[in-house]
Design a protein around this motif. Structure first.
Motif: not given
Ligand code: FAD
Ligand code: DHB
Length: 389
Positions: A202-205, A245, A350, A356, A359
């Motif tokens: 899980n990556h913000e990109r 990632r 994502r 936010d 997230r």
């Protein structure tokens, strides 16, 4: 032409059903739209649940899988830049096998052909009818010649875009659908595994998955737009995005020549009921999962195990309770698998427009999953596979 069971589609569902019926002394004809070469080289899923491994073993299909497949006793979950391990063996006493779907298909085709049983490739204009009355039949052409196959039962194993589900009478069924606003870009590369086990990131990109196929071939995925053009992804861009990632302590991405790229859109879908008269749907013809839980091919196996037993019981004793109850029994498992696949997808991807707050909740849930033995065990139990029937 006449047979007992007409099977439409030579994917994992159709081929395994044919194999199970053959072992039970029941005749079938498998009718496939594409060529043998295409069926054997279609790159798709890679993780076999432990019960599925058992089924392949018990039906004489396990030799090459055990030689070439990779047994995994856990998986990595990566978020917030930290890698965590879910230990399947310690939590639920089971493991999974990483073995490409096209290898399973090759093994099944080899078994079918070795048995000299009918498996017809490159069939066109396939039409199923008569399944609501007493005389089901399949019409098709092969090599320009028209054929009619009379049978007792039709198994619709022709995938999501096949002809069997649309042949169900309108009003007799409905579909439950969820389309995700993203897809996966999948690649195969000549490079040794970057990690011993899979890593779901899980990556913000966006999501990334590091998988493998053999000591020299890696399988990797990146979350992308559902209609992403593969051409937009140069090899350099893919490696750079994967590097970003998947970055975490001790991890080094091994790169190499990329020899296959493809984009898979993601959806959850279930058709209910999965049967009408003597037409029974199995596998992707009846349901689709997003690939995050690695459940697509495993669900196809669960369906045909149930269906083959129901057909065997009917021929063996005339008892059609298994056939009548097929859809209800299959759907009980399918909805649990749908829930798990949806949950894994929601946990790792994502979502554009997520706040936010959303997230933070996503990261808290991941933290809970890796921090709680009970939550880790629930993930492990579903990942290695719920009982097949
Ligand atoms: P299929 O494998 O789709 O087989 C259906 C067969 O029917 C095909 O051979 C098709 O050619 C044939 N057919 C279609 N129409 C006709 C017709 N009219 N007449 C005769 N034959 C017909 N799952 C995962 O778990 N992980 C993954 O990474 C993953 N990646 C995927 C990538 C893609 C592009 C797709 C489409 C699916 C992916 N899946 C993945 C899902 C998994 O591969 C499927 O769940 C699995 O293939 C289901 O097997 P099946 O036999 O039901 O259907
Ligand atoms: C693979 C595919 C999946 O969908 C998954 O969840 C894990 C691994 C694979 O192709 O290796």
């Amino acid at each position: 032409m006449r047979t007992q069971v007409a099977i439409i589609g030579a994917g994992p569902a159709g081929l395994l059903l044919a194999h199970l019926l053959h072992l039970d002394g029941i005749e079938s004809v498998v009718i496939e739209a594409r060529s043998q070469h295409y069926a054997e080289n279609r790159i798709r899923a890679g993780v076999l649940e432990h019960h599925v491994v058992d089924v392949l073993d018990q039906t004489g299909l396990g030799a090459r899988m055990h030689r070439e497949g990779l047994r995994h006793e856990g998986t990595g979950l990566l978020f917030g830049g930290k890698l965590h391990r879910i230990d399947f063996q310690a939590l639920v006493g089971q493991s999974v096998m990483v073995y490409g779907q096209h290898e399973v298909v090759r093994d099944l085709i080899a078994a079918r052909q070795a048995a000299g049983a009918p498996l017809l490739f490159e069939c066109a204009d396939v039409l199923v009818s008569g399944f609501q009355g007493g005389s089901p039949e399949v019409r098709f052409t092969q090599g320009g010649q028209a054929h009619t196959l009379h049978c007792d039962v039709i198994a619709g194993c022709d995938g999501f875009h096949g002809v069997c589900r649309p042949a169900l009478p309108p009003g007799s069924w409905r579909g439950y659908d969820r389309v995700y606003p993203f897809g996966w870009l999948g690649i195969l590369a000549d490079a040794p595994p970057s990690a011993e086990e899979l890593i779901y990131a899980n990556h913000e990109r966006g999501f990334a998955l590091c998988s493998q196929r053999s000591p020299t071939v890696q399988r990797l995925y990146l979350q992308c737009a559902p209609d992403e053009e593969v051409e937009a992804w140069s090899d350099d861009r893919i490696w750079s995005e994967l590097g970003t990632r998947l970055a975490c302590d001790g991890f080094q991405l091994r790169t190499g020549r990329i020899f296959q790229k493809g984009v898979t859109p993601m959806r959850s879908y279930v058709a209910e009921p999965m049967q009408c008269g003597r037409l029974f749907l199995a596998g992707d013809a009846a349901h689709i999962v997003p690939p995050t839980g690695a459940k697509g091919m495993n669900s196809a196996v669960a369906d045909v195990l149930l269906l083959s037993r129901a057909i065997g019981r009917w021929y063996g004793s005339g008892d059609d309770a298994g056939l009548e109850g097929y859809s209800a029994a299959a759907l009980r498992r399918i909805w649990k698998v749908q829930r798990f696949s949806w949950w894994m997808t929601t946990l790792f991807h994502r979502f554009d427009g997520a706040s936010d707050f959303d997230r933070r909740v996503q990261l808290a849930e991941l933290d809970y999953v890796v921090g709680s033995r009970e939550a880790s065990a629930a993930l492990a139990e579903n990942y290695v596979g719920l009982p097949l029937t």
